[in-house]
Design a protein around this motif. Sequence first.
Motif, PDB file in Angstrom:
ATOM      1  N   SER B 154       0.833  -1.210   0.000  1.00  0.00           N
ATOM      2  CA  SER B 154       0.000   0.000   0.000  1.00  0.00           C
ATOM      3  C   SER B 154       0.861   1.251   0.000  1.00  0.00           C
ATOM      4  O   SER B 154       0.458   2.285  -0.529  1.00  0.00           O
ATOM      5  N   TYR B 155       2.042   1.140   0.604  1.00  0.00           N
ATOM      6  CA  TYR B 155       2.979   2.259   0.578  1.00  0.00           C
ATOM      7  C   TYR B 155       3.354   2.550  -0.878  1.00  0.00           C
ATOM      8  O   TYR B 155       3.427   3.710  -1.291  1.00  0.00           O
ATOM      9  N   ILE B 156       3.556   1.492  -1.672  1.00  0.00           N
ATOM     10  CA  ILE B 156       3.889   1.659  -3.093  1.00  0.00           C
ATOM     11  C   ILE B 156       2.745   2.337  -3.841  1.00  0.00           C
ATOM     12  O   ILE B 156       2.963   3.299  -4.580  1.00  0.00           O
ATOM     13  N   VAL B 157       1.528   1.862  -3.605  1.00  0.00           N
ATOM     14  CA  VAL B 157       0.369   2.455  -4.281  1.00  0.00           C
ATOM     15  C   VAL B 157       0.180   3.907  -3.829  1.00  0.00           C
ATOM     16  O   VAL B 157       0.005   4.813  -4.657  1.00  0.00           O
ATOM     17  N   GLY B 158       0.259   4.132  -2.506  1.00  0.00           N
ATOM     18  CA  GLY B 158       0.130   5.499  -1.975  1.00  0.00           C
ATOM     19  C   GLY B 158       1.202   6.413  -2.538  1.00  0.00           C
ATOM     20  O   GLY B 158       0.923   7.539  -2.940  1.00  0.00           O
ATOM     21  N   GLY B 159       2.432   5.913  -2.616  1.00  0.00           N
ATOM     22  CA  GLY B 159       3.546   6.711  -3.125  1.00  0.00           C
ATOM     23  C   GLY B 159       3.421   7.019  -4.605  1.00  0.00           C
ATOM     24  O   GLY B 159       3.895   8.051  -5.079  1.00  0.00           O
ATOM     25  N   ALA B 160       2.759   6.112  -5.348  1.00  0.00           N
ATOM     26  CA  ALA B 160       2.604   6.325  -6.798  1.00  0.00           C
ATOM     27  C   ALA B 160       1.682   7.510  -7.094  1.00  0.00           C
ATOM     28  O   ALA B 160       1.847   8.193  -8.113  1.00  0.00           O
ATOM     29  N   ILE B 161       0.716   7.769  -6.200  1.00  0.00           N
ATOM     30  CA  ILE B 161      -0.279   8.824  -6.458  1.00  0.00           C
ATOM     31  C   ILE B 161       0.357  10.207  -6.659  1.00  0.00           C
ATOM     32  O   ILE B 161       0.158  10.830  -7.699  1.00  0.00           O
ATOM     33  N   PRO B 162       1.163  10.703  -5.681  1.00  0.00           N
ATOM     34  CA  PRO B 162       1.764  12.026  -5.920  1.00  0.00           C
ATOM     35  C   PRO B 162       2.741  12.049  -7.101  1.00  0.00           C
ATOM     36  O   PRO B 162       2.954  13.101  -7.711  1.00  0.00           O
ATOM     37  N   MET B 163       3.339  10.881  -7.436  1.00  0.00           N
ATOM     38  CA  MET B 163       4.321  10.840  -8.524  1.00  0.00           C
ATOM     39  C   MET B 163       3.658  10.893  -9.893  1.00  0.00           C
ATOM     40  O   MET B 163       4.245  11.413 -10.854  1.00  0.00           O
ATOM     41  N   LEU B 164       2.452  10.334 -10.017  1.00  0.00           N
ATOM     42  CA  LEU B 164       1.779  10.279 -11.327  1.00  0.00           C
ATOM     43  C   LEU B 164       1.589  11.669 -11.933  1.00  0.00           C
ATOM     44  O   LEU B 164       1.649  11.835 -13.155  1.00  0.00           O
ATOM     45  N   ALA B 165       1.389  12.665 -11.065  1.00  0.00           N
ATOM     46  CA  ALA B 165       1.214  14.037 -11.564  1.00  0.00           C
ATOM     47  C   ALA B 165       2.439  14.494 -12.364  1.00  0.00           C
ATOM     48  O   ALA B 165       2.314  15.286 -13.302  1.00  0.00           O
ATOM     49  N   TYR B 166       3.627  13.987 -11.982  1.00  0.00           N
ATOM     50  CA  TYR B 166       4.856  14.368 -12.695  1.00  0.00           C
ATOM     51  C   TYR B 166       5.008  13.586 -14.000  1.00  0.00           C
ATOM     52  O   TYR B 166       5.709  14.017 -14.911  1.00  0.00           O
ATOM     53  N   VAL B 167       4.335  12.427 -14.066  1.00  0.00           N
ATOM     54  CA  VAL B 167       4.360  11.641 -15.310  1.00  0.00           C
ATOM     55  C   VAL B 167       3.480  12.317 -16.360  1.00  0.00           C
ATOM     56  O   VAL B 167       3.819  12.360 -17.537  1.00  0.00           O
ATOM     57  N   PHE B 168       2.348  12.875 -15.917  1.00  0.00           N
ATOM     58  CA  PHE B 168       1.370  13.414 -16.865  1.00  0.00           C
ATOM     59  C   PHE B 168       1.475  14.915 -17.101  1.00  0.00           C
ATOM     60  O   PHE B 168       0.608  15.510 -17.732  1.00  0.00           O
ATOM     61  N   THR B 169       2.542  15.529 -16.575  1.00  0.00           N
ATOM     62  CA  THR B 169       2.762  16.946 -16.890  1.00  0.00           C
ATOM     63  C   THR B 169       4.158  17.057 -17.496  1.00  0.00           C
ATOM     64  O   THR B 169       4.939  16.106 -17.445  1.00  0.00           O
ATOM     65  N   SER B 170       4.480  18.230 -18.048  1.00  0.00           N
ATOM     66  CA  SER B 170       5.756  18.317 -18.758  1.00  0.00           C
ATOM     67  C   SER B 170       6.829  19.095 -18.007  1.00  0.00           C
ATOM     68  O   SER B 170       7.990  19.082 -18.408  1.00  0.00           O
TER      69      SER B 170
END
Lengths: 229, 229
Positions: B154-170
């Motif tokens: 769950s730490y991995i899933v929780g940690g992925a959430i704030p990071m995804l914003a950096y994947v989908f922006t430039s």
Amino acid sequence: MSHNETHLKSSDFISDIVIGMSDGLTVPFALAAGLSSAVQSNGLIITAGIAEIIAGSIAMGLGGYLAGRTALDHYKSELAREYQETIDFPETEKKEVKDIFEEMGLSEATQNMAVEELSKDTNKWVKFMMKYELGLEEPDKNKARKSAFNIGMSYIVGGAIPMLAYVFTSDPQSGFKFSFIVTVVCLLVFGYFKSKLTGQKPIIGALKVMAIGVIAAMSAYFLVRLFNS
Amino acid sequence: MSHNETHLKSSDFISDIVIGMSDGLTVPFALAAGLSSAVQSNGLIITAGIAEIIAGSIAMGLGGYLAGRTALDHYKSELAREYQETIDFPETEKKEVKDIFEEMGLSEATQNMAVEELSKDTNKWVKFMMKYELGLEEPDKNKARKSAFNIGMSYIVGGAIPMLAYVFTSDPQSGFKFSFIVTVVCLLVFGYFKSKLTGQKPIIGALKVMAIGVIAAMSAYFLVRLFNS
């Protein structure tokens, strides 16, 4: 009070320092190891390390402080509730006390005598319910605050140790090597004291704390390399 | 068994997931926020985020697993020790049981009866000492292992959430803005459920969990900028 309460004798201050440091060593160490397999400059690793140490120490320190406050609020509200229940439902509360003595293995006669004696004194009665029904003892507010502060600060000091190797070397590969040597030694030392303070076998404890750090660092190193290849 | 044991009714699985996620959201979120004030590329922030999530999930999961194993070993060695002490020092052990009943507030006569009854049955006697002198109950080995795994994942899933914003922006600045919005919403939601599961006031609990994340992120953002200026 006999044997395994050794850890209560050791100062809370020392215990907080050792816990904060051995935790602080692990994540910044592994983060830097992971980055060292992907970036060309120590500056970036140091910047990421500073960001992690700030984030981790605040999450641990502030999180611990707020958890302590919550525990105190919870204790107070349960205490008020238990006092009220001895007024509103004395028979139910007596039955709960009796059940606890039954669970201990006392005879019916002794259970009844114990219930009779406790319920004569509301303070004793409520204290008994708090401790033996709910498993709650009054948290020390100041201790929680100091403890959170000491753990947070030690996390910063612990986190600085693996990062210093990147300050004093000129490329990520040498930084990683020095960081690895220094941190493994520190993890063993802090793991040793941490285990002593918490009443575990110190050498096995030292090896476990070291293993967590090394596995985290090696996983970060190889998985980051994999993601970037 | 009355009121505040609600949290025991909720599934351990759900509880582990919520705890792992709300913790996982905090540090990677703040780390990325700190880096966004210093670096020009989302790629570096994502790499650091991956390294942190690997490090944090292993430290939390493996650390929790080993702590569970240690607790079980500790329980077993104390159990053997208490059995031995009832043979080697029966009078000392009886005195310790008596002291516990005295501390509860029972009369001398009831203390003696209770001691007499417990010490007739070594299993009951030892179980009593384990629970009421040492505060130890037998840890569930499988539960500790599953719990460590669930919290780590769950730490991995929780940690992925704030990071995804950096994947989908430039760029880091837009990444930070989206990451901030998404993570604050998630921290509130997970803080709400975390507080419900641990028997705290859910709205206050949600605000506390959110505040820890926001303070950690803002501190990392401004302090990293300061270090780099």
